[in-house]
Write an enzyme that holds these catalytic residues in place. Structure first.
Site, PDB file in Angstrom:
ATOM      1  N   LYS A 183      -0.444  -6.401  40.192  1.00  0.00           N
ATOM      2  CA  LYS A 183      -1.918  -6.379  40.383  1.00  0.00           C
ATOM      3  C   LYS A 183      -2.340  -6.861  39.038  1.00  0.00           C
ATOM      4  CE  LYS A 183      -5.168  -3.648  39.739  1.00  0.00           C
ATOM      5  NZ  LYS A 183      -5.884  -4.630  39.100  1.00  0.00           N
ATOM      6  N   GLY A 239      -2.345  -0.317  30.222  1.00  0.00           N
ATOM      7  CA  GLY A 239      -3.739  -0.135  30.266  1.00  0.00           C
ATOM      8  C   GLY A 239      -4.186   0.855  29.586  1.00  0.00           C
ATOM      9  N   THR A 278      -5.374   4.518  28.208  1.00  0.00           N
ATOM     10  CA  THR A 278      -4.899   6.026  28.470  1.00  0.00           C
ATOM     11  C   THR A 278      -5.817   6.844  29.585  1.00  0.00           C
ATOM     12  OG1 THR A 278      -4.194   6.043  26.076  1.00  0.00           O
ATOM     13  CG2 THR A 278      -4.701   8.081  27.231  1.00  0.00           C
ATOM     14  N   ALA A 324      -7.150   5.455  32.411  1.00  0.00           N
ATOM     15  CA  ALA A 324      -6.420   5.030  33.730  1.00  0.00           C
ATOM     16  C   ALA A 324      -5.037   5.431  33.865  1.00  0.00           C
ATOM     17  CB  ALA A 324      -6.571   3.502  33.658  1.00  0.00           C
ATOM     18  N   GLY A 325      -4.276   5.538  32.562  1.00  0.00           N
ATOM     19  CA  GLY A 325      -2.864   6.162  32.915  1.00  0.00           C
ATOM     20  C   GLY A 325      -2.959   7.376  33.474  1.00  0.00           C
ATOM     21  N   GLU A 380       2.366   2.133  29.644  1.00  0.00           N
ATOM     22  CA  GLU A 380       2.134   1.590  28.407  1.00  0.00           C
ATOM     23  C   GLU A 380       0.477   1.649  27.894  1.00  0.00           C
ATOM     24  OE1 GLU A 380       4.550   0.725  26.407  1.00  0.00           O
ATOM     25  OE2 GLU A 380       5.808   0.669  27.520  1.00  0.00           O
ATOM     26  N   CYS A 425      -3.041  -3.579  21.843  1.00  0.00           N
ATOM     27  CA  CYS A 425      -2.689  -2.100  22.030  1.00  0.00           C
ATOM     28  C   CYS A 425      -1.916  -1.697  20.640  1.00  0.00           C
ATOM     29  CB  CYS A 425      -1.623  -1.817  23.093  1.00  0.00           C
ATOM     30  SG  CYS A 425      -0.375  -2.841  23.261  1.00  0.00           S
ATOM     31  N   GLU A 435      -9.970   4.450  20.396  1.00  0.00           N
ATOM     32  CA  GLU A 435      -9.645   3.051  20.608  1.00  0.00           C
ATOM     33  C   GLU A 435     -10.764   2.290  20.704  1.00  0.00           C
ATOM     34  OE1 GLU A 435      -7.197   1.396  24.098  1.00  0.00           O
ATOM     35  OE2 GLU A 435      -5.781   0.701  22.313  1.00  0.00           O
TER      36      GLU A 435
END
Ligand code: NAD
Length: 477
Positions: free
Chosen positions: A176, A228, A230, A232-233, A250, A284, A384
């Protein structure tokens, strides 16, 4: 203008369940780059069903590893042959400067070659004497159906960091891509079709967060490979836990560049140009915290400010441009809001600021910005920003420099600058990040890549990356 009005589902170009196309617009001037089909939940269900059938009943997981290696190598040749065209498309979609995409696209093939070598060397099945007598067979079997979810900032690099090891291991994959880079995502479908993979093995479904959330929670998926943010992770790891899906993540970073007292400042500045501002700082691994010895603090601040002021900002398609626009208007706005926050937090604005660079009001441009007198506790030093905003933080001695570098929720990248390479290596061993470099040395795209702490779980590239797409099976005979 490019149009992909169909999705790539199980290796076939298929009409999407909803007719609305994604409009991909240039972050430079808002012009229409192309339109792409967009996946909804029904399309995700179809792709997972195709991947499931190809995994459970198809030839792909049961082929000899050598046959899969040949198929992936064929794909890599086709991909490399179109590197320049793909680089230009990505630049048009996401505003990554031409110098960056035209350097990165061929490097993706180096990354793929690393995986191909690892697959050629892996002991897929070993027979060994058992500890208590008898014999044991230890096998590496594919983990199953993989959901690969990626961001827009280096889309083919992050897509193929997942697709290549998954395919080599015998997995089937649903990718995706982000809506911002839907066109280059679907272009990958052309290459997989041309390389000739069996039905069901590869699906490509551009779409937003909703499609991603549906995919990662799908009971037909065995593993999620995500790059993506953090935030969403964290949501993805939670969703995956429900059915014990394997997960590699990642995520974000706030990496430190440690400038030691004996560093050559010309060399530092030449390196930070790429390490801190490369890919519009939408990277990143961007080194956005510059740690400088108090004895040379003002000298470092002045050198970094001069670097920021000297960057050529403008049309990302122009080879003379170093820094292009941010990917979206809201991303540019977010970067500006961090610049305003830095001022409110009491940091000294040395160069840049919240405005828009002159003459570039038609695009999502921001001013490269440097803050001095920054305390590592400030939000501009902890969060970030994902844009060209650097903070310069003073330290009294090397122990303090290491402590500041490690005082971060993240642990992805970083670097040290020193006249003594071996001493640089000693510093590198003390910093808690997954990757690090001494004097700007180039990364090895076959060596493990990934994060400590909130920067992620697992590693990509080479043998370590490939291992995440396999399950170990032990058979006593
Ligand atoms: P993002 O997390 O918003 O989106 C990334 C992808 O995940 C997109 O495809 C998005 O649609 C999807 N997504 C978002 N929420 C989801 C959810 N709950 N479930 C399933 N899918 C979901 O990130 P972004 O803004 O597109 O990308 C920037 C971020 O990516 C930065 O934080 C950056 O550091 C990180 N990044 C990390 C690496 C790395 O290798 N560590 C590399 C590049 C980018």
């Amino acid at each position: 203008m490019i149009t992909y009005d169909r999705l790539f589902i199980g290796g076939r170009w298929t009409a999407p369940s909803a007719p609305d196309l994604i409009e991909v617009r240039s972050p430079h001037d808002g012009s229409l780059v192309g339109r792409a089909a967009q996946a909804g939940p029904a399309d995700v269900d179809r792709a997972v069903a195709a991947a499931r059938a190809a995994f459970d009943e198809g030839p792909w997981p049961r082929m000899a590893p050598e046959e899969r290696i040949r198929a992936v190598a064929r794909f890599d040749e086709l991909h490399l042959a179109r590197a320049a065209e793909i680089a230009a498309l990505i630049t048009a979609e996401n505003g990554s400067p031409h110098w960056f995409t035209s350097m990165l696209q061929p490097a993706v093939s180096v990354q793929t070659q690393g995986y191909l070598r690892a697959a050629g060397e892996l002991a897929w099945e070993e027979r060994r004497p058992a500890a208590g007598g008898g014999e044991t067979v230890v096998r590496r079997e594919p983990v199953g159906v993989v959901a690969a979810v990626i961001p827009w900032n280096a889309p083919h690099q992050s897509a193929l960091a997942k697709l290549v090891p998954a395919l080599l291991a015998g997995c089937t994959v649903v990718l995706k891509p982000s809506p911002e880079t839907a066109l280059d995502g679907l272009l990958l479908g052309e290459l997989f079709a041309e390389a000739g993979f069996p039905d069901g093995v590869v699906s490509i479904l551009p779409g937003g967060r909703e499609a991603g959330a549906h995919l990662v929670a799908h009971p037909g998926v065995d593993k999620v490979a995500f790059t993506g943010s953090t935030t969403a992770g964290r949501a993805i790891a939670g969703a995956a836990a429900e059915t014990f899906k394997r997960v590699t993540l990642e995520l974000g970073g706030k990496s430190a560049a440690i400038v030691l007292e004996d560093a050559d400042l010309d060399q530092v500045v030449a390196g930070l140009k790429y390490a801190s501002f490369g890919n519009n700082s939408e990277a990143c691994v961007a080194q956005t915290r510059i740690l400088a010895p108090r004895s040379r603090y003002e000298e470092v601040v002045a050198a970094v400010a001069a670097l920021a002021e000297g960057l050529a900002v403008g049309d990302p398609a122009d080879p003379a441009t170093f820094l292009g626009p941010m990917v979206r208007a809201d991303q540019a706005e977010r970067v500006r809001s961090y610049v305003e926050l830095g001022v409110r937090e009491g940091a000294r604005l040395v160069t840049g600021g919240p405005g828009i660079p002159q003459g570039l009001e038609g695009g999502h441009y921001v001013r490269p910005t440097v803050f001095a007198d920054v305390d590592n506790a400030m939000r501009i030093a902890r969060e970030e920003i994902f844009g060209p905003v650097l903070v310069v933080i003073p330290f009294d001695d090397e122990d303090e420099a290491v402590r500041i570098a490690n005082d971060s929720p993240y642990g992805l990248g970083g670097g040290v600058w020193t006249a003594d390479r071996e001493h640089g290596l000693e510093i590198a061993r003390r910093v808690r990040t997954g990757t690090f470099n001494v004097n700007g040395a180039s990364p090895d795209m076959a060596a493990p890549f990934g994060g400590f702490k909130a920067s992620g779980v697992g590693r990509e590239f080479g043998a370590a990356g490939l291992a995440h797409y396999t399950e170990l099976k032990t058979i006593a005979v």
